[in-house]
Design a protein around this motif. Structure first.
Motif, PDB file in Angstrom:
ATOM      1  N   SER A 202      36.521  38.978  45.121  1.00 40.21           N
ATOM      2  CA  SER A 202      37.634  39.835  44.310  1.00 40.21           C
ATOM      3  C   SER A 202      38.801  39.579  45.419  1.00 40.21           C
ATOM      4  N   ARG A 233      44.056  43.907  45.967  1.00 41.10           N
ATOM      5  CA  ARG A 233      43.436  44.171  44.963  1.00 41.10           C
ATOM      6  C   ARG A 233      43.423  45.692  44.829  1.00 41.10           C
ATOM      7  N   ASP A 606      46.951  43.543  42.554  1.00 41.98           N
ATOM      8  CA  ASP A 606      46.259  42.671  41.551  1.00 41.98           C
ATOM      9  C   ASP A 606      47.175  41.544  41.087  1.00 41.98           C
ATOM     10  N   SER A 761      41.553  36.437  38.772  1.00 44.45           N
ATOM     11  CA  SER A 761      40.499  35.853  38.104  1.00 44.45           C
ATOM     12  C   SER A 761      39.643  36.828  37.163  1.00 44.45           C
ATOM     13  N   GLN A 762      39.747  38.107  37.589  1.00 44.16           N
ATOM     14  CA  GLN A 762      38.947  39.324  36.668  1.00 44.16           C
ATOM     15  C   GLN A 762      39.519  39.466  35.554  1.00 44.16           C
ATOM     16  N   ARG A 876      39.019  46.788  33.555  1.00 50.34           N
ATOM     17  CA  ARG A 876      39.759  45.881  34.612  1.00 50.34           C
ATOM     18  C   ARG A 876      40.921  46.124  35.295  1.00 50.34           C
TER      19      ARG A 876
END
Length: 930
Positions: A202, A233, A606, A761-762, A876
């Motif tokens: 992550s 993140r 993020d 990516s998440q 998310r």
């Protein structure tokens, strides 16, 4: 001599393949287990009756999904019809639990009884052993796989390569929940046994978790080599905090400036350390072995930087050009007639007011300024200690100046009363404003003049196309060129002002976020250049109207989260790598200040960056190290360095390269490259490049890893860990940012491209491969593991379905979401009880489609559906709050087509279905030579 299978302890059985001298499987009464195939004739160590065979390293996955499916009966129930009430085994309900990942989706259960059946479902009960998906042959059974397993180098060290035939293996959504392939480093590569010694994906992930030792080998695989980095993140409840080294003892290599990390070596009796990048010997700081807090000898092996791959150092004074800057926020608010009428101004000011306490201001250093604009500029003097504020009007927008030297940018704590007073009445002050027009460029210049001595974040809220002053734009939306080769011109900046101004901002440590609300054309493509080069973000609310509660809630939530989130200020980022590796190109929101130094005036949480890596010469080391360092000031006024370190093994074996490929990281890189190509070339070129890269990878795999070689093949083979890459690429080709269509407004396409190049990516994967749930047949109330209720790991979510309308049933209720929008699809034959329980309406006929808020009713099914929707919005990272749309099966055609466009495995307009796409790939791969 007896076969090893006959030497097993009591209670165990196995199938031994004498031809290839290895086990096909081993099991006992409790079920199958993992077993390393022993060499022929080797002895099995004695064990107590019923004890399991020796376990392997817990992080290594022994069996790929296709192999596990074969062991469990050859078919994965995820690729069949959705389970009914009471059929979902517990292991399927927790995402992404290891049990689900390791193949327990294929557990068999008996038929659904009438009692278990959903009251919203049809009269006929279904069975878990549902028919295979239409159009796909049955999966090969155990006997058919025996030969295939024999070619898998079962005894070889390293990752195991399992081949999948894409023609017979439909996409399975749970595959995307798997972690990336294991990083199998040589023994003792790390000086720490810590499980955190390698970066969590992550934060930083590589497209290949085994890197080729030569560039020619990399070219042979056709897989791009790149890092995907999300250095800042956000942390959710339960996430590990980034450890902070507070003693300002920072050990770095004298030559390459690498920070000490778990992959260095201590030499000379522990007095020196050898750099893992350039092998230079460096002295260990004396304070490494001294605990300054307790004033006594310390344990160097307990230091965070030797045990954690992600660590933050408190920087000493030599890392500062100036004292750490305070957090500074300037709000540029459009107060033209359009903005006032839409309710944007009232919603924005109320949101700022409600979130003043959430703005990072730990040491009471944060500064705030507010500038309003239409065709003039309105400054507000906010003196400390009082509740009064004065408005100063500047009508000369050709030569912008600040009307007052002080009180325009004020300390949040000291001027809190006057700020609150102004926010409470700002909307009313302009409620009779009939001015139409926008001097956005001059407003930006004013904000820059106010902030440039310090730096910080400008938040722009604009409701119309900039029309006067510097940076004025014209409506260039032309329906005739949509879908043609000229369309890419609409995605390029219409004027150089916004790019050159953004670079000025970057030099002065000023970041810009854009919140755009126009009901007409607003040239998002041009305005997005500001956030792109200043490390900000773009948010788009087309046709915003605060009188619609849903619009007001979405904007207020997202704007409030952006205001309140912690940010990194005046940041620079550099990525270092081991010898013979070089960072070759950079993708994301930043300005490249020198060859490899990325300038980011503010780093929001993020945001993701993709960096391509080039192999310059043969790599002789057993593994390489990538290290990302972000020097920044926290919004709480402390200068820090965040360091993220990843170690990846080197291989000369092409099968290792394919087995280690990370399909999620590859898709993230391809999204960035496709957007860049669509702007510099044409949209068609971007689509061709995506398809061509996929053909190259499949062709290279066929030529090197299958018996067919360069000849034609009836299969379309790829490694198991890349089986979802084709459907991810198809999702990219069908995404609004890339899709071939003459119906997509340029603003929507430009905003989609901004998301494709900035989402981590998440968030990116569901954006290109949406999530699809069946809600009407969730497990019944008396089931222990019912979806929509709270379990040990939060709300239990339904199983995701493949993205095909074949799964839509006329009596069903479905949820489709891509992280930006949620659709609730209602079948035309939905029974009255479902309509009453979910919508509080007597029948389907009276249900209205469109943007809505679902009522929360006093019945279990309503509560569970609402819980699933709420969890979807929360699960998310990022500030996004997706709108909810009700879509009736026979409702408004445009809304229906929008929802169905998320089912990317279907054919749509000129775009192929997944089966057709795989057929095109097969023809191209067979027609190409590699």
């Amino acid at each position: 001599m007896a076969s090893p299978a006959e030497q097993l302890p009591p209670g165990w059985s196995a199938e031994w393949d004498a031809t290839h001298q290895r086990y096909l499987f081993v099991e006992n009464a409790t079920g199958r287990t993992q077993w390393e195939p022993p060499a022929a004739g080797s002895e099995i160590p004695p064990q107590s009756s019923g004890s399991p065979p020796p376990a392997h390293h817990g992080k290594r996955r022994q069996y790929a999904a296709g192999q596990t499916q074969a062991y469990y009966g050859g078919q994965d129930t995820l690729s069949t019809t959705a389970p009914q009430y009471g059929q979902t085994p517990p292991s399927q309900l927790f995402t992404p639990g290891l049990a689900a990942v390791e193949g327990q989706f294929a557990q068999q259960q008996g038929p659904v009884t009438q009692q278990q059946q959903s009251p919203y479902y049809g009269a006929e009960p279904e069975y878990i052993n549902a028919p295979q998906q239409p159009g796909y042959p049955q999966q090969p059974q155990m006997a058919q796989l025996a030969d295939q397993f024999g070619q898998m180098n079962m005894g070889q060290k390293g990752l195991r390569l399992f081949t999948t035939n894409l023609l017979t293996a439909p996409p399975e959504p749970h595959e995307l929940l798997r972690p990336p392939p294991d990083i199998l480093l040589p023994p003792n590569a790390s000086i720490s046994p810590s499980p955190f010694a390698n970066a969590d994906p992550s934060y930083q992930r590589c497209t290949l978790n085994a890197i080729p030792n030569t560039n020619s080998l990399l070219n042979k695989s056709k897989i791009p080599l790149a890092l995907v980095i999300t250095p800042y993140r956000s942390l959710k409840e339960g996430d590990d905090q980034v450890p902070v080294v507070t003693d300002t003892v920072i050990a770095r290599c004298r030559r390459c400036r690498t920070y000490i990390n778990p992959y260095v070596q201590f030499i000379d009796g522990g007095n020196r350390w050898r750099c893992c990048m350039c092998s230079l010997s460096n002295e260990v700081p004396q304070l490494f072995d001294w605990d300054q807090v307790r004033n006594q000898p310390g344990d160097r092996w307990a230091r965070a930087e030797l045990n954690h791959s992600v660590v933050e150092f408190v920087a000493p004074t030599e890392y500062m050009v100036r004292p750490p800057q305070p957090a500074v926020y300037i709000f540029l608010i459009d107060v033209s007639h359009t903005a006032i009428q839409s309710g944007m101004v009232a919603t924005a000011t109320r949101t700022i007011l409600e979130n003043l306490d959430r703005i990072p201001d730990e040491n009471s250093r944060t500064k705030v300024g507010i500038i309003a604009f239409d065709t003039s500029l309105y400054f507000f003097s906010l003196p400390a200690g009082g509740a009064d504020s004065a408005m100063l009007v500047v009508s000369d927008i050709d030569d912008v100046f600040l009307p007052k030297p002080s009180d325009l940018l004020v300390n949040l704590s000291e001027s809190r009363a006057s700020i609150e007073s102004l926010l409470g009445r700002l909307s009313d002050m302009f409620q009779d404003n009939h001015t139409i027009g926008s001097a956005l460029g001059p407003a930006l210049q004013a904000g820059f003049q106010l902030m440039s001595p310090i730096g910080g974040k400008i938040m722009v809220l604009s409701s119309s196309l900039p029309s006067v002053g510097v940076g004025a734009l014209k409506n260039r939306e032309d329906p005739k060129i949509l879908g043609t080769a000229k369309e890419s011109s609409l995605l390029q900046s219409a004027t150089p002002f916004y790019k050159t101004f953004a670079i000025e901002c970057s030099r002065a440590q000023v970041s810009v976020d854009m919140f755009l609300f126009s009901s007409g054309y607003q040239d998002v493509a041009t305005l997005a250049y500001l956030p792109h080069y200043t490390a900000g973000q773009t948010y788009f609310y087309p046709a915003f109207n605060a009188s619609r509660t849903e619009d007001a809630i979405k904007f207020a939530h997202e704007f409030g989260e952006v205001i309140a989130e912690p940010i990194m200020l005046e940041a620079v980022m550099r990525v270092r790598a081991s010898k013979n590796l070089r960072m070759s190109s950079f993708h994301g929101n930043f300005f490249v200040r020198s060859t490899d130094l990325l300038a980011m005036p503010a780093v929001p949480q993020d945001l993701s960056y993709a960096i391509e890596v080039q192999i310059e010469d043969t790599i002789t080391a057993p593994f390489v190290v990538f290290q990302t360092a972000v020097l920044h000031t926290t919004c709480y006024g402390e200068r820090r360095i965040r360091v993220i370190t990843s170690a990846v093994p080197i291989s000369s074996n092409l099968s290792d390269i394919f087995a280690s490929a990370d399909q999620v990281a590859i898709a993230t890189l391809l999204a960035n490259k496709a957007v860049e190509r669509s702007i510099t070339h044409k949209l068609e070129d971007a689509r061709d490049a995506l398809f061509g890269k996929l053909v190259e990878i499949l062709g290279a795999y066929k030529a090197s890893m299958t018996a067919a070689g360069a000849g034609a093949s009836a299969q379309l083979a790829i490694s198991e860990n890349l089986k979802m890459l084709p459907v991810l690429v198809l999702g990219l080709l069908k995404n609004v940012g890339i899709r071939q269509s003459s119906q997509i407004p340029p603003d929507l396409r430009a905003y989609a491209q901004a998301l494709l190049t900035s989402l981590p990516s998440q968030l990116l994967i569901p954006y290109i491969y949406p999530t699809f749930y069946s809600l009407h047949n969730m497990a019944p109330e008396d089931d222990l593991f019912q979806c929509g209720t709270v379990g040990d790991q939060g709300v239990i979510m339904p199983l995701p379905l493949p993205l095909s309308s074949e799964r839509l049933e006329r009596h069903g209720l479905y949820l489709i979401e891509d992280g930006q929008t949620i659709f609730l699809w209602v079948g035309r034959d939905a029974v009255p009880q479902l309509m009453i329980d979910v919508f509080n309406l007597p029948s389907y006929d009276v249900l209205r489609g469109g943007k809505t808020t679902l009522p929360s009713l006093d019945n279990p099914f309503s509560q569970r559906v609402n819980a699933v929707i709420q969890k979807t919005r929360e699960m998310r990272r990022g500030p996004y709050y997706p709108h909810l749309y009700i879509v009736k099966e026979d409702g408004e055609p445009a809304l229906r087509l929008w929802a169905l466009s998320c089912l990317i495995q279907d054919r749509a307009d000129v775009l192929p279905s997944y089966q057709q796409f795989i057929g095109q790939l097969k023809d191209k791969v067979n027609g190409s030579s590699y």
